[in-house]
Design an enzyme around this catalytic site. Structure first.
Site, short mmCIF file in Angstrom:
data_model
loop_
_atom_site.label_atom_id
_atom_site.label_comp_id
_atom_site.label_asym_id
_atom_site.label_seq_id
_atom_site.Cartn_x
_atom_site.Cartn_y
_atom_site.Cartn_z
N TYR A 109 48.83 48.51 42.89
CA TYR A 109 47.80 47.52 42.51
C TYR A 109 46.57 47.75 43.36
O TYR A 109 46.66 47.96 44.58
CB TYR A 109 48.34 46.11 42.75
N GLU A 197 39.61 45.42 38.60
CA GLU A 197 41.05 45.41 38.91
C GLU A 197 41.75 46.54 38.17
O GLU A 197 41.53 46.73 36.98
CB GLU A 197 41.64 44.06 38.48
#
Ligand code: ADP
Ligand code: MG
Length: 385
Positions: A109, A197
């Site tokens: 992530y 993101e």
């Protein structure tokens, strides 16, 4: 402003942030054309909506063959995709991203966002990327690394080292990883992003780093200097009333309650929402007509609020400064005559030319309840509801 994954990936390519090969498709036929261009299977077919959690909702599927790619495209196009980010009503899928299936060794992530407390861009990263990142953040926040970037100095090498170490990036991939983070930061700043993101950022079996998903939000207040990005705006993904309001420069946000509010000034709008909640009513919207609104703008504000079926009463709260009360009252009368208001309206008005304004309303023959102050207005609107 939110943009689609396929658009975010286009932006990534411009900044040399590695992404899988792929293209947007609007029909089964186009999806198959893209798949043919990719030249091999599996391909991944991904619903393009402005919400995440698509994988778990059935909006991201691996197609092992051409036949399957066609079937999946048929299945996803036109579906109402419900994810934890869309709310129960879901979103209609009208576009797909068809891209080359990747051999995933590890899902990580990586994100960047503006941290208001430190006034810096914060980079967040975790080894536990993928579709369960929300649970990681909730249950094991220590597994999320945070790096704060000084806006004057930019990203430092030691910070890249810290990130690479924290994510356990294998040695052969470290240089590529560091380059990716630097490029992503450049993209973030150059485009006035509020969020970038990548979840998941993947490591492949042959030690390549690749952005498999891409979410980019651009600060709407900075759009005036990114005219080139305006083409990325997708009105199908926005609330129709908010789109309508933006045409007239009205600051409008749709909410869940049933009291429509028309207020001039954001601070007054916040105070109005607070006080009507205190009186036991719930705002259906936030509508700031702005300091210098014209009668036309007021008319449009009322018209847009009345488009909303949840609205059962309207509270008009105006402090006449630059916007004079008489101008405002004319707008209300104009709008009421055109739209035909058939729900209770409470008006609280103070400030420049208030007497003229009140006279215009009183002479209009409209059935309006006037309030002497904000507290009185809140009590009257709660009673009307
Ligand atoms: P969302 O975050 O909306 O669920 P993602 O793009 O992250 O959508 O996709 C969900 C999952 O699907 C990913 O975590 C990954 O495991 C898989 N996936 C997505 N794109 C690909 C791809 N090109 N190749 C292989 N797997 C993929
Ligand atoms: Mg994702």
């Amino acid at each position: 402003m939110k943009i689609h994954e396929y658009q975010a990936k286009e932006l990534f390519r411009k900044y040399d942030v590695p992404v899988p090969q792929g293209q947007v498709a609007f029909s089964r036929e186009e999806a198959l054309n893209v798949a043919d261009l990719l030249g091999g299977y599996p391909v991944v077919v991904k619903a393009q909506i402005h919400a995440g959690g698509r994988g778990k909702g059935g909006g991201v599927k691996l197609a092992p063959s051409r036949q399957e790619a066609g079937n999946i495209a048929d299945e996803i196009l036109g579906m109402t995709l419900v994810t934890h980010q869309t709310g129960p009503e879901g979103r209609l899928v009208q576009k797909l991203l068809v891209e080359a299936g990747q051999d995933i060794a590890k899902e990580l992530y990586l994100s960047m966002l503006v941290d208001r407390e430190t006034a810096k861009v914060v980079i967040m990263a975790s080894r536990e990327g993928g579709m369960d990142i929300e649970e990681v953040a909730a249950n094991t926040p220590e597994k999320i690394i945070k790096i704060y970037v000084d806006p004057l100095m930019g990203i430092q090498n030691y910070q890249l080292g810290e990130l690479g170490f924290g994510l356990a990036i294998p040695k052969p991939a470290r240089k590529q990883f560091a380059g990716l983070v630097r490029q992503l930061y450049t993209l973030f700043v150059a485009n006035d992003c509020s969020l970038v993101e990548i979840n998941p950022l993947i490591l492949t079996a042959d030690d390549q780093v690749l952005a498999l998903d891409a979410k980019v939000d651009i600060d709407s207040n900075a759009m005036f200097r990114h005219k080139d990005l305006l083409e990325y705006r997708d009105l199908d993904e926005e609330d129709p009333q908010e789109v309508e309001a933006s045409k007239f420069n009205l600051n409008y946000v749709n909410l869940d309650g049933n009291v429509g509010n028309i207020v001039n000034g954001a601070g007054l709008a916040m105070a109005t929402m607070d006080i009507i909640k205190l009186a036991g009513a719930e705002p259906a919207n936030f509508m700031d007509v702005g300091g210098g609104a014209s009668a036309d703008q007021v008319e449009n504000a009322l018209r847009i609020i009345l488009m909303d079926e949840k609205v059962k009463a309207v509270l008009i709260n105006i402090f006449g400064g630059i916007l004079r009360c008489d101008i405002f009252a004319e707008g209300v009368v104009q709008a009421a005559k055109k739209t035909g208001i058939n729900i209770p309206v409470v008006v609280r008005m103070e400030g420049t030319n208030v007497d003229e304004g009140k006279k215009i309303l009183a002479d209009s023959g409209l059935d309006l309840t006037s309030a002497v102050d904000l507290k009185d207005a809140a009590a009257k609107i709660a009673a009307a509801i």
